[in-house]
Design a protein around this motif. Sequence first.
Motif, PDB file in Angstrom:
ATOM      1  N   THR A  67       0.842  -1.192   0.000  1.00 44.45           N
ATOM      2  CA  THR A  67       0.000   0.000   0.000  1.00 44.45           C
ATOM      3  C   THR A  67       0.879   1.244   0.000  1.00 44.45           C
ATOM      4  O   THR A  67       2.080   1.165   0.259  1.00 44.45           O
ATOM      5  CB  THR A  67      -0.921  -0.031   1.251  1.00 44.45           C
ATOM      6  OG1 THR A  67      -1.735   1.135   1.230  1.00 44.45           O
ATOM      7  CG2 THR A  67      -0.138  -0.042   2.542  1.00 44.45           C
ATOM      8  N   ALA A  68       0.255   2.375  -0.292  1.00 48.22           N
ATOM      9  CA  ALA A  68       1.016   3.630  -0.285  1.00 48.22           C
ATOM     10  C   ALA A  68       1.445   3.955   1.141  1.00 48.22           C
ATOM     11  O   ALA A  68       0.686   3.702   2.083  1.00 48.22           O
ATOM     12  CB  ALA A  68       0.150   4.755  -0.822  1.00 48.22           C
ATOM     13  N   VAL A  69       2.628   4.513   1.274  1.00 48.09           N
ATOM     14  CA  VAL A  69       3.068   4.930   2.609  1.00 48.09           C
ATOM     15  C   VAL A  69       2.069   5.982   3.109  1.00 48.09           C
ATOM     16  O   VAL A  69       1.673   6.894   2.378  1.00 48.09           O
ATOM     17  CB  VAL A  69       4.524   5.466   2.567  1.00 48.09           C
ATOM     18  CG1 VAL A  69       4.672   6.731   1.730  1.00 48.09           C
ATOM     19  CG2 VAL A  69       5.052   5.692   3.987  1.00 48.09           C
ATOM     20  N   ALA A  70       1.628   5.793   4.362  1.00 46.54           N
ATOM     21  CA  ALA A  70       0.586   6.688   4.893  1.00 46.54           C
ATOM     22  C   ALA A  70       1.201   7.986   5.410  1.00 46.54           C
ATOM     23  O   ALA A  70       2.201   7.954   6.126  1.00 46.54           O
ATOM     24  CB  ALA A  70      -0.153   5.979   6.024  1.00 46.54           C
ATOM     25  N   TRP A  71       0.648   9.094   5.005  1.00 46.43           N
ATOM     26  CA  TRP A  71       1.107  10.367   5.591  1.00 46.43           C
ATOM     27  C   TRP A  71      -0.034  11.373   5.766  1.00 46.43           C
ATOM     28  O   TRP A  71       0.158  12.455   6.302  1.00 46.43           O
ATOM     29  CB  TRP A  71       2.258  10.975   4.774  1.00 46.43           C
ATOM     30  CG  TRP A  71       2.029  11.107   3.289  1.00 46.43           C
ATOM     31  CD1 TRP A  71       2.222  10.147   2.345  1.00 46.43           C
ATOM     32  CD2 TRP A  71       1.550  12.257   2.578  1.00 46.43           C
ATOM     33  NE1 TRP A  71       1.911  10.612   1.090  1.00 46.43           N
ATOM     34  CE2 TRP A  71       1.493  11.918   1.202  1.00 46.43           C
ATOM     35  CE3 TRP A  71       1.174  13.551   2.961  1.00 46.43           C
ATOM     36  CZ2 TRP A  71       1.080  12.808   0.218  1.00 46.43           C
ATOM     37  CZ3 TRP A  71       0.764  14.437   1.969  1.00 46.43           C
ATOM     38  CH2 TRP A  71       0.716  14.071   0.622  1.00 46.43           C
ATOM     39  N   CYS A 113      13.780  12.166  -3.345  1.00 47.76           N
ATOM     40  CA  CYS A 113      12.538  12.205  -4.124  1.00 47.76           C
ATOM     41  C   CYS A 113      12.829  11.847  -5.582  1.00 47.76           C
ATOM     42  O   CYS A 113      12.099  11.051  -6.196  1.00 47.76           O
ATOM     43  CB  CYS A 113      11.939  13.603  -3.996  1.00 47.76           C
ATOM     44  SG  CYS A 113      10.388  13.800  -4.855  1.00 47.76           S
ATOM     45  N   ASP A 114      13.884  12.420  -6.138  1.00 41.26           N
ATOM     46  CA  ASP A 114      14.265  12.124  -7.525  1.00 41.26           C
ATOM     47  C   ASP A 114      14.538  10.628  -7.712  1.00 41.26           C
ATOM     48  O   ASP A 114      14.117  10.017  -8.687  1.00 41.26           O
ATOM     49  CB  ASP A 114      15.534  12.897  -7.921  1.00 41.26           C
ATOM     50  CG  ASP A 114      15.261  14.383  -8.112  1.00 41.26           C
ATOM     51  OD1 ASP A 114      14.100  14.800  -7.929  1.00 41.26           O
ATOM     52  OD2 ASP A 114      16.211  15.123  -8.436  1.00 41.26           O
ATOM     53  N   GLU A 152       7.671   2.609  -4.322  1.00 43.64           N
ATOM     54  CA  GLU A 152       8.742   3.616  -4.486  1.00 43.64           C
ATOM     55  C   GLU A 152       8.155   4.912  -5.049  1.00 43.64           C
ATOM     56  O   GLU A 152       8.539   6.011  -4.641  1.00 43.64           O
ATOM     57  CB  GLU A 152       9.849   3.095  -5.417  1.00 43.64           C
ATOM     58  CG  GLU A 152      10.506   1.774  -5.007  1.00 43.64           C
ATOM     59  CD  GLU A 152      11.296   1.802  -3.717  1.00 43.64           C
ATOM     60  OE1 GLU A 152      10.986   2.606  -2.825  1.00 43.64           O
ATOM     61  OE2 GLU A 152      12.236   0.990  -3.584  1.00 43.64           O
ATOM     62  N   PHE A 153       7.203   4.796  -5.968  1.00 36.25           N
ATOM     63  CA  PHE A 153       6.557   6.000  -6.516  1.00 36.25           C
ATOM     64  C   PHE A 153       5.876   6.776  -5.395  1.00 36.25           C
ATOM     65  O   PHE A 153       5.982   7.998  -5.311  1.00 36.25           O
ATOM     66  CB  PHE A 153       5.540   5.616  -7.602  1.00 36.25           C
ATOM     67  CG  PHE A 153       4.748   6.796  -8.087  1.00 36.25           C
ATOM     68  CD1 PHE A 153       5.296   7.692  -9.002  1.00 36.25           C
ATOM     69  CD2 PHE A 153       3.464   7.046  -7.594  1.00 36.25           C
ATOM     70  CE1 PHE A 153       4.570   8.808  -9.426  1.00 36.25           C
ATOM     71  CE2 PHE A 153       2.740   8.155  -8.021  1.00 36.25           C
ATOM     72  CZ  PHE A 153       3.292   9.041  -8.937  1.00 36.25           C
ATOM     73  N   TRP A 154       5.190   6.054  -4.513  1.00 34.07           N
ATOM     74  CA  TRP A 154       4.488   6.722  -3.416  1.00 34.07           C
ATOM     75  C   TRP A 154       5.480   7.341  -2.427  1.00 34.07           C
ATOM     76  O   TRP A 154       5.162   8.353  -1.801  1.00 34.07           O
ATOM     77  CB  TRP A 154       3.545   5.741  -2.727  1.00 34.07           C
ATOM     78  CG  TRP A 154       2.308   5.449  -3.536  1.00 34.07           C
ATOM     79  CD1 TRP A 154       1.582   6.359  -4.266  1.00 34.07           C
ATOM     80  CD2 TRP A 154       1.643   4.193  -3.695  1.00 34.07           C
ATOM     81  NE1 TRP A 154       0.509   5.747  -4.856  1.00 34.07           N
ATOM     82  CE2 TRP A 154       0.512   4.417  -4.538  1.00 34.07           C
ATOM     83  CE3 TRP A 154       1.865   2.901  -3.209  1.00 34.07           C
ATOM     84  CZ2 TRP A 154      -0.370   3.395  -4.884  1.00 34.07           C
ATOM     85  CZ3 TRP A 154       0.995   1.900  -3.563  1.00 34.07           C
ATOM     86  CH2 TRP A 154      -0.111   2.133  -4.391  1.00 34.07           C
ATOM     87  N   HIS A 155       6.652   6.731  -2.293  1.00 30.87           N
ATOM     88  CA  HIS A 155       7.679   7.379  -1.448  1.00 30.87           C
ATOM     89  C   HIS A 155       8.026   8.739  -2.060  1.00 30.87           C
ATOM     90  O   HIS A 155       8.156   9.740  -1.352  1.00 30.87           O
ATOM     91  CB  HIS A 155       8.956   6.528  -1.362  1.00 30.87           C
ATOM     92  CG  HIS A 155       8.759   5.204  -0.681  1.00 30.87           C
ATOM     93  ND1 HIS A 155       9.726   4.213  -0.681  1.00 30.87           N
ATOM     94  CD2 HIS A 155       7.711   4.706   0.021  1.00 30.87           C
ATOM     95  CE1 HIS A 155       9.265   3.169  -0.004  1.00 30.87           C
ATOM     96  NE2 HIS A 155       8.062   3.445   0.427  1.00 30.87           N
ATOM     97  N   GLY A 156       8.187   8.731  -3.394  1.00 31.83           N
ATOM     98  CA  GLY A 156       8.511   9.987  -4.087  1.00 31.83           C
ATOM     99  C   GLY A 156       7.415  11.024  -3.889  1.00 31.83           C
ATOM    100  O   GLY A 156       7.690  12.195  -3.622  1.00 31.83           O
ATOM    101  N   GLU A 214       8.881  10.843  11.480  1.00 37.88           N
ATOM    102  CA  GLU A 214       7.826   9.821  11.428  1.00 37.88           C
ATOM    103  C   GLU A 214       7.613   9.345   9.990  1.00 37.88           C
ATOM    104  O   GLU A 214       7.535   8.151   9.720  1.00 37.88           O
ATOM    105  CB  GLU A 214       6.528  10.390  12.015  1.00 37.88           C
ATOM    106  CG  GLU A 214       5.337   9.444  11.963  1.00 37.88           C
ATOM    107  CD  GLU A 214       5.561   8.093  12.661  1.00 37.88           C
ATOM    108  OE1 GLU A 214       6.362   8.042  13.606  1.00 37.88           O
ATOM    109  OE2 GLU A 214       4.943   7.090  12.227  1.00 37.88           O
ATOM    110  N   LEU A 215       7.561  10.307   9.065  1.00 40.34           N
ATOM    111  CA  LEU A 215       7.365   9.942   7.652  1.00 40.34           C
ATOM    112  C   LEU A 215       8.522   9.060   7.167  1.00 40.34           C
ATOM    113  O   LEU A 215       8.318   8.025   6.523  1.00 40.34           O
ATOM    114  CB  LEU A 215       7.254  11.201   6.785  1.00 40.34           C
ATOM    115  CG  LEU A 215       7.226  10.947   5.272  1.00 40.34           C
ATOM    116  CD1 LEU A 215       5.983  10.157   4.865  1.00 40.34           C
ATOM    117  CD2 LEU A 215       7.291  12.265   4.502  1.00 40.34           C
ATOM    118  N   LEU A 216       9.746   9.479   7.478  1.00 34.72           N
ATOM    119  CA  LEU A 216      10.909   8.723   6.984  1.00 34.72           C
ATOM    120  C   LEU A 216      10.976   7.322   7.599  1.00 34.72           C
ATOM    121  O   LEU A 216      11.383   6.366   6.938  1.00 34.72           O
ATOM    122  CB  LEU A 216      12.200   9.491   7.250  1.00 34.72           C
ATOM    123  CG  LEU A 216      12.332  10.848   6.540  1.00 34.72           C
ATOM    124  CD1 LEU A 216      13.705  11.459   6.790  1.00 34.72           C
ATOM    125  CD2 LEU A 216      12.077  10.745   5.038  1.00 34.72           C
TER     126      LEU A 216
END
Length: 279
Positions: free
Chosen positions: A13-17, A42-43, A77-81, A162-164
């Motif tokens: 799932t997408a990383v939750a933020w 991000c890049d 990985e896209f959602w991390h970006g 927290e996000l990282l």
Amino acid sequence: MAFDIDRFTANSTAVAWGDLDFGEFDRNPLPPESLRVLRYMCDVEYHTVCYLRDLLTTPSHREPEIGSFMTMWNREEFWHGEALAAVLGKHGISVDFDELKATRVKLGWKDRLDPIKQSLLGGLVGNDFVAVHMAWGAANEWSANAAYLRMARLEGHPVLAELLKRIAAQETKHVAFYATQARERLAKSKKAQVIARFALNKFWAPVGSGISSDEEVTHVMGHLFRGADGRKVIREIDSHIAKLPGMQGLTIVENALEKRGITTDAPSELHADMERVSV
Ligand SMILES: [Fe+2]
Ligand SMILES: [Fe+2]
């Protein structure tokens, strides 16, 4: 320990933020040097889709388990970006995907998989090729995981940390897949071990090399890993890599940083600042 691919794909799932208070970045903005590191990260995350595109031309995509993993991995990985782009956006930095592509063209970026593809020229096919790819991926994911955790600790910003940490938790799963696959496949083939060792030793470079300028790579690696604590972290990454079959004694991360003049013995400026604050 076996990696449960069905569980991974079912739970990916997408990383939750959405629950994090991004207003904290207005009250407590990040310093420019940290934003520079986040921009780099991000890049790299947004670049994953190009990496995947290249992988689709290799024997790896013919392996069902790997195909399933790569599909979900690419999304994560896209959602991390996307999450990192949202943090940058709070600081007035917009990440434009077309601009990223233009930068890559300017840098002469062609294919991050070149070293692995060279294995094909050496007649490496099937399991052996995939083994090299998996060892390479494991090294990259161990590095990504360490970089996020390190950034979370160095920055000390409650929302960013927290996000990282949430992103790093997903990187841990990526590590588990690549390392499990690498371990099993390398153990079956001496030839794969020899090629993987050669490719990692000769060609491995920090994730983001070739996408970003040399100056950016050096800035980010220095920011994250300079100093005694940084050295401890990179040696941990190297020790994980060295435990893969046939990789004993490799110190590719430490070598790559030394090559960039990042002396891991020097005290980090960031640490000096932190020490000043805590006195
Ligand atoms: Fe990621
Ligand atoms: Fe990852």
